[in-house]
Design a protein around this motif. Structure first.
Motif, PDB file in Angstrom:
ATOM      1  N   ARG A 131      -0.157 -20.696  83.737  1.00 29.78           N
ATOM      2  CA  ARG A 131      -1.084 -21.604  83.051  1.00 29.78           C
ATOM      3  C   ARG A 131      -2.052 -20.871  82.132  1.00 29.78           C
ATOM      4  N   LYS A 132      -2.127 -19.525  82.308  1.00 29.42           N
ATOM      5  CA  LYS A 132      -2.999 -18.721  81.443  1.00 29.42           C
ATOM      6  C   LYS A 132      -2.228 -17.987  80.344  1.00 29.42           C
ATOM      7  N   GLY A 133      -0.931 -18.243  80.232  1.00 26.65           N
ATOM      8  CA  GLY A 133      -0.224 -17.673  79.094  1.00 26.65           C
ATOM      9  C   GLY A 133       1.067 -16.929  79.346  1.00 26.65           C
ATOM     10  N   VAL A 134       1.408 -16.592  80.606  1.00 25.78           N
ATOM     11  CA  VAL A 134       2.708 -15.980  80.881  1.00 25.78           C
ATOM     12  C   VAL A 134       3.783 -17.033  80.616  1.00 25.78           C
ATOM     13  N   THR A 135       4.739 -16.718  79.759  1.00 28.83           N
ATOM     14  CA  THR A 135       5.772 -17.701  79.397  1.00 28.83           C
ATOM     15  C   THR A 135       7.108 -17.465  80.099  1.00 28.83           C
ATOM     16  N   ALA A 136       7.260 -16.302  80.742  1.00 32.16           N
ATOM     17  CA  ALA A 136       8.515 -16.000  81.440  1.00 32.16           C
ATOM     18  C   ALA A 136       8.239 -15.046  82.592  1.00 32.16           C
ATOM     19  N   TRP A 137       9.038 -15.175  83.648  1.00 30.22           N
ATOM     20  CA  TRP A 137       8.921 -14.290  84.814  1.00 30.22           C
ATOM     21  C   TRP A 137      10.252 -13.591  85.055  1.00 30.22           C
ATOM     22  N   LEU A 138      10.187 -12.268  85.085  1.00 28.24           N
ATOM     23  CA  LEU A 138      11.329 -11.451  85.480  1.00 28.24           C
ATOM     24  C   LEU A 138      11.179 -11.182  86.976  1.00 28.24           C
ATOM     25  N   CYS A 139      11.996 -11.821  87.793  1.00 27.16           N
ATOM     26  CA  CYS A 139      11.917 -11.654  89.251  1.00 27.16           C
ATOM     27  C   CYS A 139      12.803 -10.499  89.697  1.00 27.16           C
ATOM     28  N   ALA A 140      12.360  -9.774  90.722  1.00 21.12           N
ATOM     29  CA  ALA A 140      13.093  -8.597  91.195  1.00 21.12           C
ATOM     30  C   ALA A 140      14.385  -8.958  91.899  1.00 21.12           C
ATOM     31  N   SER A 141      14.543 -10.214  92.314  1.00 16.81           N
ATOM     32  CA  SER A 141      15.778 -10.630  92.978  1.00 16.81           C
ATOM     33  C   SER A 141      16.027 -12.109  92.709  1.00 16.81           C
ATOM     34  N   ASP A 142      17.273 -12.525  92.861  1.00 16.20           N
ATOM     35  CA  ASP A 142      17.612 -13.943  92.707  1.00 16.20           C
ATOM     36  C   ASP A 142      16.937 -14.783  93.775  1.00 16.20           C
ATOM     37  N   TYR A 143      16.885 -14.259  94.986  1.00  9.62           N
ATOM     38  CA  TYR A 143      16.271 -14.989  96.099  1.00  9.62           C
ATOM     39  C   TYR A 143      14.833 -15.354  95.746  1.00  9.62           C
ATOM     40  N   GLU A 144      14.080 -14.383  95.227  1.00  8.48           N
ATOM     41  CA  GLU A 144      12.703 -14.626  94.813  1.00  8.48           C
ATOM     42  C   GLU A 144      12.650 -15.621  93.657  1.00  8.48           C
ATOM     43  N   ALA A 145      13.590 -15.479  92.714  1.00 10.04           N
ATOM     44  CA  ALA A 145      13.589 -16.344  91.533  1.00 10.04           C
ATOM     45  C   ALA A 145      13.841 -17.802  91.906  1.00 10.04           C
ATOM     46  N   TYR A 146      14.818 -18.044  92.770  1.00  7.69           N
ATOM     47  CA  TYR A 146      15.105 -19.428  93.156  1.00  7.69           C
ATOM     48  C   TYR A 146      13.911 -20.056  93.880  1.00  7.69           C
ATOM     49  N   GLN A 147      13.231 -19.276  94.711  1.00 10.60           N
ATOM     50  CA  GLN A 147      12.044 -19.797  95.394  1.00 10.60           C
ATOM     51  C   GLN A 147      10.921 -20.096  94.402  1.00 10.60           C
ATOM     52  N   LEU A 148      10.777 -19.234  93.382  1.00 12.37           N
ATOM     53  CA  LEU A 148       9.739 -19.451  92.379  1.00 12.37           C
ATOM     54  C   LEU A 148      10.034 -20.701  91.553  1.00 12.37           C
ATOM     55  N   VAL A 149      11.292 -20.896  91.178  1.00 15.95           N
ATOM     56  CA  VAL A 149      11.681 -22.101  90.432  1.00 15.95           C
ATOM     57  C   VAL A 149      11.326 -23.356  91.234  1.00 15.95           C
ATOM     58  N   GLU A 150      11.624 -23.339  92.525  1.00 16.04           N
ATOM     59  CA  GLU A 150      11.332 -24.488  93.387  1.00 16.04           C
ATOM     60  C   GLU A 150       9.825 -24.710  93.506  1.00 16.04           C
ATOM     61  N   PHE A 151       9.056 -23.632  93.612  1.00 14.07           N
ATOM     62  CA  PHE A 151       7.598 -23.751  93.706  1.00 14.07           C
ATOM     63  C   PHE A 151       7.023 -24.346  92.418  1.00 14.07           C
ATOM     64  N   PHE A 152       7.493 -23.866  91.273  1.00 15.23           N
ATOM     65  CA  PHE A 152       7.019 -24.421  89.997  1.00 15.23           C
ATOM     66  C   PHE A 152       7.321 -25.917  89.918  1.00 15.23           C
ATOM     67  N   LYS A 153       8.513 -26.305  90.340  1.00 19.49           N
ATOM     68  CA  LYS A 153       8.912 -27.710  90.296  1.00 19.49           C
ATOM     69  C   LYS A 153       7.967 -28.573  91.138  1.00 19.49           C
ATOM     70  N   LYS A 154       7.623 -28.081  92.330  1.00 17.10           N
ATOM     71  CA  LYS A 154       6.724 -28.833  93.208  1.00 17.10           C
ATOM     72  C   LYS A 154       5.314 -28.950  92.635  1.00 17.10           C
ATOM     73  N   ASN A 155       4.993 -28.046  91.707  1.00 16.54           N
ATOM     74  CA  ASN A 155       3.655 -28.042  91.125  1.00 16.54           C
ATOM     75  C   ASN A 155       3.647 -28.512  89.670  1.00 16.54           C
ATOM     76  N   GLY A 156       4.676 -29.251  89.289  1.00 21.83           N
ATOM     77  CA  GLY A 156       4.672 -29.932  88.009  1.00 21.83           C
ATOM     78  C   GLY A 156       5.171 -29.147  86.814  1.00 21.83           C
ATOM     79  N   LEU A 157       5.716 -27.974  87.020  1.00 26.22           N
ATOM     80  CA  LEU A 157       6.251 -27.187  85.910  1.00 26.22           C
ATOM     81  C   LEU A 157       7.773 -27.231  85.936  1.00 26.22           C
ATOM     82  N   SER A 158       8.356 -27.429  84.772  1.00 27.84           N
ATOM     83  CA  SER A 158       9.807 -27.485  84.653  1.00 27.84           C
ATOM     84  C   SER A 158      10.342 -26.170  84.114  1.00 27.84           C
ATOM     85  N   VAL A 159      11.387 -25.654  84.765  1.00 22.94           N
ATOM     86  CA  VAL A 159      12.085 -24.445  84.305  1.00 22.94           C
ATOM     87  C   VAL A 159      13.394 -24.890  83.674  1.00 22.94           C
TER      88      VAL A 159
END
Length: 355
Positions: A254-282
């Motif tokens: 929300r402060k300007g990061v436009t992309a996240w490079l996650c160290a693993s797919d497991y982390e990335a899928y969890q982050l995508v789900e968290f963003f979705k629950k908080n109103g952000l679409s990936v």
């Protein structure tokens, strides 16, 4: 629970008793994936064909090269197949090469919190079995203290993990090439502020540190600024728990990061789900990439990531260990395998408006 035997393994895996028996005798007609599943379940159940062999079979087994395969993981995590099972893919490669070279595998799961060979999960491995070992394969992160003890006794090779402070041979993916491919895709879409996301782990995740190093190198090579606040759980004084890590990623997005490079797919899928629950679409609101190439969970978008060649890592690792056993004081090697970019659905051009 019934006493572990080959029939119990066969029943649990829905295989014939003969198929299980052939797995333990390196029969050429057995699929490597089936053999890996049988070895993994046998270890979980505490069954060892080495201790059940009849005299004739024992004599034949003496002709084999005995290699220990140690997997440092909590079993519930290893068995979590919602995201695929990289460890099982590695075992498939290990068993595939072992069969062709008359190598007998002695597989054990050990706990990450156990810090010495006198700890409970290591004491379960009997001295008789250890005496047969000619070498050891490590799968997943191990405490340095355990590695030091085993390296003093046997030739050792680490699969996937690298340990820069020791003379340990390693077969791994080329983290730098993988991260470069992902960064190039994000930069081609116009991203200028890319964050790095990983969790804090009890056993140091050197794979995450190497991927972060590659991320930093890419930024520096292009003359782009590196903001340490945009790299989560990197450094001794930047440790957040699971929930706080996700919350911090949301704040930075929300402060300007436009992309996240996650160290693993497991982390990335969890982050995508968290963003979705908080109103952000990936990827409409923020892009996310992973690193591994594991199977996507049900209902999730296909992740943009790189595919780690786990089976090839297993094959190459046991081959390197076989070479080390025959040449005990050969020079230490780090063998890095390339990984392919896997296009997914989680990268798009950044939005021009503030979120």
């Amino acid at each position: 629970m019934p006493k572990p035997n080959q029939q119990l393994i066969a029943t649990k895996l829905k295989l014939s008793r003969a198929t299980v028996s052939r797995c333990f005798t390196n029969h050429p007609g057995i699929n490597p994936q089936t053999r890996a599943k049988v070895f993994a379940l046998a270890s979980k159940l505490g069954y060892s064909p080495l201790e059940k062999a009849k005299p004739r079979a024992h004599a034949e087994r003496l002709k084999l090269l005995d290699v220990a395969v140690l997997i440092c993981v909590d079993l519930p995590n290893f068995d979590n197949t919602a995201y695929g099972n990289p460890g099982e893919e590695i075992l498939t490669g290990v068993t595939e090469f072992a069969r062709t070279k008359k190598i007998s595998l002695d597989l054990h799961y050990v706990k990450p919190e156990d810090l010495s060979l006198d700890s409970p999960s290591y004491r379960r491995i009997t001295p008789m079995r250890r005496r047969r070992w000619k070498g050891v394969l490590f799968i997943y992160p191990f405490p340095q203290t355990v590695m030091d003890e085993l390296m003093a006794k046997y030739p050792c090779v680490s699969l996937v993990e690298q340990y820069g402070t020791t003379g340990l041979d390693c077969v791994d993916v080329d983290h730098f090439r993988g991260v470069n491919k992902l960064m190039d895709r994000l930069l081609a879409h116009g991203h200028q502020r890319i964050g790095f996301f990983t969790h804090h782990y009890d056993v140091e995740a050197s794979w995450a540190l190497r991927r972060h190093s590659a991320y930093m190198e890419k930024l520096f090579s292009l003359g782009m600024p590196y903001n340490p606040d945009d790299a989560l759980n990197i450094g001794q004084h930047n440790k957040l728990d699971y929930d706080a890590t996700h919350q911090r990623a949301l704040e930075l997005t929300r402060k300007g990061v436009t992309a996240w490079l996650c160290a693993s797919d497991y982390e990335a899928y969890q982050l995508v789900e968290f963003f979705k629950k908080n109103g952000l679409s990936v990827p409409r609101d923020v892009s996310v990439t992973g690193f591994d190439g594991i199977r996507k969970p049900a209902g999730a978008p296909l992740l943009s990531t790189v595919q780690v060649p786990y089976r090839e890592i297993g094959v190459t690792g046991v081959k390197r260990l076989s070479d080390l056993i025959n040449r005990r004081f050969d020079s230490t090697q780090h063998i890095l395998l390339d990984c392919a970019l896997r296009e997914g659905e989680t990268i798009a051009a950044p939005r021009n408006s503030a979120l």
